[in-house]
Design an enzyme around this catalytic site. Structure first.
Site, PDB file in Angstrom:
ATOM      1  N   LYS A  51       0.828  -1.211   0.000  1.00 51.97           N
ATOM      2  CA  LYS A  51       0.000   0.000   0.000  1.00 51.97           C
ATOM      3  C   LYS A  51       0.857   1.254   0.000  1.00 51.97           C
ATOM      4  CE  LYS A  51      -2.450  -2.668  -0.543  1.00 51.97           C
ATOM      5  NZ  LYS A  51      -2.536  -4.140  -0.506  1.00 51.97           N
ATOM      6  N   VAL A 179      -5.258 -10.395  -7.128  1.00 49.33           N
ATOM      7  CA  VAL A 179      -5.070  -9.164  -6.355  1.00 49.33           C
ATOM      8  C   VAL A 179      -3.612  -8.691  -6.368  1.00 49.33           C
ATOM      9  CG1 VAL A 179      -5.824  -8.073  -4.240  1.00 49.33           C
ATOM     10  CG2 VAL A 179      -6.731 -10.284  -4.839  1.00 49.33           C
ATOM     11  N   ILE A 180      -2.690  -9.613  -6.115  1.00 52.89           N
ATOM     12  CA  ILE A 180      -1.274  -9.218  -6.063  1.00 52.89           C
ATOM     13  C   ILE A 180      -0.808  -8.748  -7.437  1.00 52.89           C
ATOM     14  CG2 ILE A 180       1.095 -10.098  -5.788  1.00 52.89           C
ATOM     15  CD1 ILE A 180       0.110 -11.798  -3.469  1.00 52.89           C
ATOM     16  N   VAL A 233       0.677 -20.455 -18.591  1.00 51.94           N
ATOM     17  CA  VAL A 233       2.138 -20.329 -18.635  1.00 51.94           C
ATOM     18  C   VAL A 233       2.744 -21.722 -18.514  1.00 51.94           C
ATOM     19  CG1 VAL A 233       4.138 -19.464 -17.360  1.00 51.94           C
ATOM     20  CG2 VAL A 233       2.177 -17.966 -17.768  1.00 51.94           C
ATOM     21  N   HIS A 441     -23.048  16.082   1.886  1.00 48.60           N
ATOM     22  CA  HIS A 441     -22.718  16.511   0.534  1.00 48.60           C
ATOM     23  C   HIS A 441     -21.600  17.546   0.588  1.00 48.60           C
ATOM     24  CE1 HIS A 441     -23.254  17.677  -3.638  1.00 48.60           C
ATOM     25  NE2 HIS A 441     -23.205  18.947  -3.248  1.00 48.60           N
TER      26      HIS A 441
HETATM   27  P1  FAD Z   1       0.812 -14.107   8.371  1.00 46.93           P
HETATM   28  O1  FAD Z   1       0.601 -12.670   8.257  1.00 46.93           O
HETATM   29  O2  FAD Z   1       1.370 -14.824   7.189  1.00 46.93           O
HETATM   30  O3  FAD Z   1       1.762 -14.314   9.617  1.00 46.93           O
HETATM   31  C1  FAD Z   1       2.251 -15.554   9.984  1.00 46.93           C
HETATM   32  C2  FAD Z   1       3.519 -15.363  10.779  1.00 46.93           C
HETATM   33  O4  FAD Z   1       3.847 -16.604  11.390  1.00 46.93           O
HETATM   34  C3  FAD Z   1       4.734 -14.975   9.958  1.00 46.93           C
HETATM   35  O5  FAD Z   1       5.319 -13.804  10.447  1.00 46.93           O
HETATM   36  C4  FAD Z   1       5.693 -16.156  10.106  1.00 46.93           C
HETATM   37  O6  FAD Z   1       7.055 -15.773  10.190  1.00 46.93           O
HETATM   38  C5  FAD Z   1       5.243 -16.744  11.430  1.00 46.93           C
HETATM   39  N1  FAD Z   1       5.549 -18.155  11.561  1.00 46.93           N
HETATM   40  C6  FAD Z   1       5.249 -19.154  10.697  1.00 46.93           C
HETATM   41  N2  FAD Z   1       5.653 -20.348  11.187  1.00 46.93           N
HETATM   42  C7  FAD Z   1       6.211 -20.097  12.396  1.00 46.93           C
HETATM   43  C8  FAD Z   1       6.804 -20.913  13.374  1.00 46.93           C
HETATM   44  N3  FAD Z   1       6.875 -22.228  13.235  1.00 46.93           N
HETATM   45  N4  FAD Z   1       7.314 -20.322  14.470  1.00 46.93           N
HETATM   46  C9  FAD Z   1       7.233 -18.968  14.638  1.00 46.93           C
HETATM   47  N5  FAD Z   1       6.669 -18.141  13.744  1.00 46.93           N
HETATM   48  C10 FAD Z   1       6.156 -18.707  12.644  1.00 46.93           C
HETATM   49  N6  FAD Z   1      -4.672  -8.854   2.947  1.00 46.93           N
HETATM   50  C11 FAD Z   1      -5.551  -7.861   3.148  1.00 46.93           C
HETATM   51  O7  FAD Z   1      -6.555  -8.059   3.839  1.00 46.93           O
HETATM   52  N7  FAD Z   1      -5.342  -6.624   2.606  1.00 46.93           N
HETATM   53  C12 FAD Z   1      -4.272  -6.350   1.823  1.00 46.93           C
HETATM   54  O8  FAD Z   1      -4.120  -5.224   1.339  1.00 46.93           O
HETATM   55  C13 FAD Z   1      -3.341  -7.392   1.581  1.00 46.93           C
HETATM   56  N8  FAD Z   1      -2.250  -7.167   0.813  1.00 46.93           N
HETATM   57  C14 FAD Z   1      -1.355  -8.172   0.621  1.00 46.93           C
HETATM   58  C15 FAD Z   1      -0.270  -7.926  -0.197  1.00 46.93           C
HETATM   59  C16 FAD Z   1       0.654  -8.911  -0.427  1.00 46.93           C
HETATM   60  C17 FAD Z   1       1.844  -8.627  -1.308  1.00 46.93           C
HETATM   61  C18 FAD Z   1       0.510 -10.185   0.211  1.00 46.93           C
HETATM   62  C19 FAD Z   1       1.532 -11.271   0.010  1.00 46.93           C
HETATM   63  C20 FAD Z   1      -0.577 -10.436   1.014  1.00 46.93           C
HETATM   64  C21 FAD Z   1      -1.529  -9.434   1.218  1.00 46.93           C
HETATM   65  N9  FAD Z   1      -2.659  -9.653   2.000  1.00 46.93           N
HETATM   66  C22 FAD Z   1      -3.572  -8.654   2.186  1.00 46.93           C
HETATM   67  C23 FAD Z   1      -2.908 -10.940   2.663  1.00 46.93           C
HETATM   68  C24 FAD Z   1      -2.494 -10.856   4.145  1.00 46.93           C
HETATM   69  O9  FAD Z   1      -1.137 -10.496   4.225  1.00 46.93           O
HETATM   70  C25 FAD Z   1      -2.723 -12.191   4.837  1.00 46.93           C
HETATM   71  O10 FAD Z   1      -4.064 -12.609   4.648  1.00 46.93           O
HETATM   72  C26 FAD Z   1      -2.453 -12.073   6.327  1.00 46.93           C
HETATM   73  O11 FAD Z   1      -1.134 -11.642   6.562  1.00 46.93           O
HETATM   74  C27 FAD Z   1      -2.683 -13.415   7.032  1.00 46.93           C
HETATM   75  O12 FAD Z   1      -2.421 -13.267   8.376  1.00 46.93           O
HETATM   76  P2  FAD Z   1      -1.954 -14.491   9.295  1.00 46.93           P
HETATM   77  O13 FAD Z   1      -1.861 -13.948  10.670  1.00 46.93           O
HETATM   78  O14 FAD Z   1      -2.812 -15.663   9.048  1.00 46.93           O
HETATM   79  O15 FAD Z   1      -0.506 -14.908   8.762  1.00 46.93           O
HETATM   80  P1  NAI Z   2      -5.214 -14.698  -6.405  1.00 47.56           P
HETATM   81  O1  NAI Z   2      -5.819 -15.988  -6.058  1.00 47.56           O
HETATM   82  O2  NAI Z   2      -5.895 -13.437  -6.093  1.00 47.56           O
HETATM   83  O3  NAI Z   2      -4.937 -14.648  -7.985  1.00 47.56           O
HETATM   84  C1  NAI Z   2      -4.173 -15.599  -8.647  1.00 47.56           C
HETATM   85  C2  NAI Z   2      -4.481 -15.507 -10.130  1.00 47.56           C
HETATM   86  O4  NAI Z   2      -3.537 -16.305 -10.833  1.00 47.56           O
HETATM   87  C3  NAI Z   2      -5.866 -16.036 -10.486  1.00 47.56           C
HETATM   88  O5  NAI Z   2      -6.501 -15.101 -11.313  1.00 47.56           O
HETATM   89  C4  NAI Z   2      -5.574 -17.339 -11.189  1.00 47.56           C
HETATM   90  O6  NAI Z   2      -6.548 -17.677 -12.156  1.00 47.56           O
HETATM   91  C5  NAI Z   2      -4.224 -17.032 -11.843  1.00 47.56           C
HETATM   92  N1  NAI Z   2      -3.417 -18.198 -12.190  1.00 47.56           N
HETATM   93  C6  NAI Z   2      -3.243 -19.321 -11.455  1.00 47.56           C
HETATM   94  N2  NAI Z   2      -2.403 -20.178 -12.116  1.00 47.56           N
HETATM   95  C7  NAI Z   2      -2.042 -19.557 -13.279  1.00 47.56           C
HETATM   96  C8  NAI Z   2      -1.195 -19.904 -14.374  1.00 47.56           C
HETATM   97  N3  NAI Z   2      -0.558 -21.060 -14.410  1.00 47.56           N
HETATM   98  N4  NAI Z   2      -1.039 -19.036 -15.380  1.00 47.56           N
HETATM   99  C9  NAI Z   2      -1.699 -17.836 -15.365  1.00 47.56           C
HETATM  100  N5  NAI Z   2      -2.515 -17.452 -14.353  1.00 47.56           N
HETATM  101  C10 NAI Z   2      -2.674 -18.295 -13.327  1.00 47.56           C
HETATM  102  O7  NAI Z   2      -3.756 -14.762  -5.773  1.00 47.56           O
HETATM  103  P2  NAI Z   2      -2.657 -13.635  -5.535  1.00 47.56           P
HETATM  104  O8  NAI Z   2      -2.912 -12.447  -6.379  1.00 47.56           O
HETATM  105  O9  NAI Z   2      -1.357 -14.343  -5.652  1.00 47.56           O
HETATM  106  O10 NAI Z   2      -2.912 -13.249  -4.028  1.00 47.56           O
HETATM  107  C11 NAI Z   2      -2.791 -14.237  -2.987  1.00 47.56           C
HETATM  108  C12 NAI Z   2      -3.654 -13.907  -1.824  1.00 47.56           C
HETATM  109  O11 NAI Z   2      -3.214 -12.737  -1.167  1.00 47.56           O
HETATM  110  C13 NAI Z   2      -5.086 -13.702  -2.242  1.00 47.56           C
HETATM  111  O12 NAI Z   2      -5.843 -14.751  -1.664  1.00 47.56           O
HETATM  112  C14 NAI Z   2      -5.489 -12.404  -1.675  1.00 47.56           C
HETATM  113  O13 NAI Z   2      -6.639 -12.534  -0.912  1.00 47.56           O
HETATM  114  C15 NAI Z   2      -4.318 -11.953  -0.796  1.00 47.56           C
HETATM  115  N6  NAI Z   2      -4.058 -10.553  -1.108  1.00 47.56           N
HETATM  116  C16 NAI Z   2      -5.001  -9.635  -0.781  1.00 47.56           C
HETATM  117  C17 NAI Z   2      -4.844  -8.327  -1.112  1.00 47.56           C
HETATM  118  C18 NAI Z   2      -5.913  -7.368  -0.777  1.00 47.56           C
HETATM  119  O14 NAI Z   2      -6.782  -7.704   0.001  1.00 47.56           O
HETATM  120  N7  NAI Z   2      -5.897  -6.163  -1.322  1.00 47.56           N
HETATM  121  C19 NAI Z   2      -3.652  -7.835  -1.800  1.00 47.56           C
HETATM  122  C20 NAI Z   2      -2.742  -8.892  -2.141  1.00 47.56           C
HETATM  123  C21 NAI Z   2      -2.949 -10.188  -1.771  1.00 47.56           C
END
Ligand code: FAD
Ligand code: NAI
Length: 462
Positions: A51, A179-180, A233, A441
């Protein structure tokens, strides 16, 4: 002290929120984290850093495209990529330090290191074994891999590498229009990269209301993103600074390739439970690698629970947080509960996309009679003033009862606007309830009210 009421493994949004709530409810609590900083994927390499880059690059886009039209003349800012990454890292630091502060304030012990569960009631970190009446697995998720594609986090990257690229790519290929892919694709497109998104399905953002997805794709295309849909792919050949992406079009099996300097693999995430010792404990897992839980987050092993990305459901930070609070309440003897029907989803591109409840496709599939109230941001004065007229609010309501069943927004601040509909849905509101609520508004939220009016006698400014 090595004996706790609750030990939570993982300090992401699920784990840290749960730890704080457990402590607030009087349970002696520790949280184990293997990373050097608290906050999990979300704060370190997910929600927060992405973000920050989306914000910085949106500002650049505004300067390049809209400033002069408002009489703000002069050169657009140039990009110092190293400084932009430093800003992003500073934002991460402020947030992760914030969790450290909250742990101290709430008397949650942070146990540093990687945890294993040698047996129910015990958590081992390094050479120390801690006793815990309850253990919560909140270990989150990691990027899914793709056959034929080797990630080196330099030329071929996951989202983690995409937040840290050494330089802005000239040509970026994104695999996956989820989303990513679209958030990070937008960041680099705004920074001047030629971005091509290769998606397996014939539409972008699976799960999103199709109407919204179509408008979203059109908007992103206008912003310069290229889409190749229905493409599987096959492999990626990568060297130190170049890559070739081989894909097949599903409609005719024809083979194609794309040259680029960076590839982002964004084809989903999978639960991360490596090294916990769940196999040996006999913890039941789903075929998708998720920890199986009942309605109260309990696994099949007494005293072991799981939440967040490690279990079933949308992989979203706020879903993990809500589960973290619910399990804390359950362990403290209260009635913890998450309403899975009202979990909003937001994509933080510009414009933003936000959704809650059912899509039109889902309602049709279930044979539910519904009505649609739709309002374009073109009819919203504030949006027009702010160059934010692209997009719409769509409210879906039960045809017979007028009860709101879902809302889908593409437009300015959609991620914030969606929450008035979430609250309305929690209260079982009808579209008329929203329509009769006075909205200030000029605000974007008037578009939500107009969509609600459109479910009844009609919007005013349409
Ligand atoms: P995590 O956040 O994955 O945390 C798990 C933690 O556990 C990690 O820090 C890891 O190091 C630790 N851990 C794992 N195993 C062990 C172990 N054995 N011992 C000690 N520690 C351990 N979601 C949104 O809602 N909004 C967004 O804008 C959004 N943007 C995203 C952007 C990206 C690029 C990515 C990758 C994800 C995004 N997500 C977003 C998804 C969001 O990050 C996850 O849904 C969320 O972090 C899940 O929370 P969690 O607590 O389940 O696990
Ligand atoms: P995603 O599940 O949102 O999208 C993956 C995409 O890849 C899908 O459209 C799928 O059809 C496509 N795909 C799968 N295999 C493929 C292939 N072989 N070739 C071409 N396309 C293929 O997963 P993404 O974007 O990796 O995000 C992972 C998770 O992180 C999501 O579940 C999302 O909820 C969370 N996230 C949330 C955000 C938010 O809330 N703003 C931001 C970023 C991540």
């Amino acid at each position: 002290m090595s004996s706790y009421d609750v030990i939570i493994i993982g300090s992401g949004p699920g784990g840290y929120v749960s730890a704080i709530r457990c402590a607030q409810l009087g349970l002696k609590t520790a949280c184990v984290e293997g990373r050097d900083t608290l906050g999990g994927t979300c704060l370190n390499v997910g929600c927060i850093p992405s973000k920050a880059l989306l914000h910085a690059t949106h500002m650049l886009h505004e300067a390049e495209h809209n400033f002069s039209a408002m009489g703000l003349k002069g050169k657009s800012p140039s990009v110092d990529w190293t400084a932009m990454k430093a800003y992003k890292d500073d934002v991460i630091g402020q947030n992760t330090k914030g969790i450290e502060f909250l742990f101290k304030k709430n008397k949650v012990d942070w146990i540093k290191g990687w945890a294993t569960i040698p047996e129910a009631g015990k958590v081992k970190v390094g050479d120390t074994v801690y006793d815990a009446k309850h253990i919560i697995i909140a270990t989150g998720s990691e990027s899914a891999t793709l056959k034929g594609v080797e990630v080196d986090e330099k030329t071929v990257v996951t989202s983690t590498g995409a937040l840290e690229l050494g330089k802005i790519p000239k040509k970026l290929v994104v695999i996956g229009a989820g989303v990513i892919g679209l958030e990070m694709g937008s960041v680099y497109a705004r920074l001047g990269a030629e971005v091509t998104v290769v998606e397996f399905l014939d539409h972008i953002t699976p799960g999103l209301d199709k109407d919204l997805a179509k408008t979203f794709q059109r908007t992103l295309t206008k912003q310069g993103l290229n889409f190749i849909l229905g493409a599987a792919v096959q492999s990626v050949d990568a060297s130190k600074s170049k890559a070739k992406v081989h894909y097949k079009l599903r409609k005719d099996d024809s083979e194609h390739e794309l040259d680029c300097d960076t590839v982002l693999v964004a084809t989903g995430r999978k639960p991360f439970t490596d090294g916990l010792g769940l196999d040996a404990l006999g913890v039941e897992m789903s075929p998708r690698g998720q920890v199986k839980t009942d309605g109260h987050y309990a696994t099949n092993i007494k005293g072991i629970y799981a939440i967040g990305d490690a279990i079933d459901g949308p992989m979203l930070a706020h879903k993990a947080e809500d589960e973290g609070m619910a399990i804390a309440e359950i362990l403290a003897g209260q009635a913890g509960h998450v309403n899975y029907g009202i979990i909003p989803g937001v994509i933080y591109t510009h414009p933003e996309c936000a959704s809650v409840g059912q899509t039109e496709e889902q309602l049709k599939e279930q044979g539910i009679a519904y009505k649609v109230g739709k309002f374009s941001f073109m009819g919203n004065g504030r949006a027009k003033a702010n160059f934010a007229g692209d997009g719409f609010v769509k409210i879906l309501a039960d045809k017979a009862t007028d009860r709101i069943l879902g809302a889908h927004i593409i437009g300015p601040m959609a991620g914030d606007l969606i929450h008035e509909v979430c609250v309305a849905m929690e209260f079982g509101a009808a579209a008329e309830d929203l329509a009769r609520t006075c909205h200030a508004h000029p605000t974007y939220s008037e578009a939500v009210r107009e969509a609600a009016l459109a479910c009844g006698d009609g919007a005013i400014h349409a």
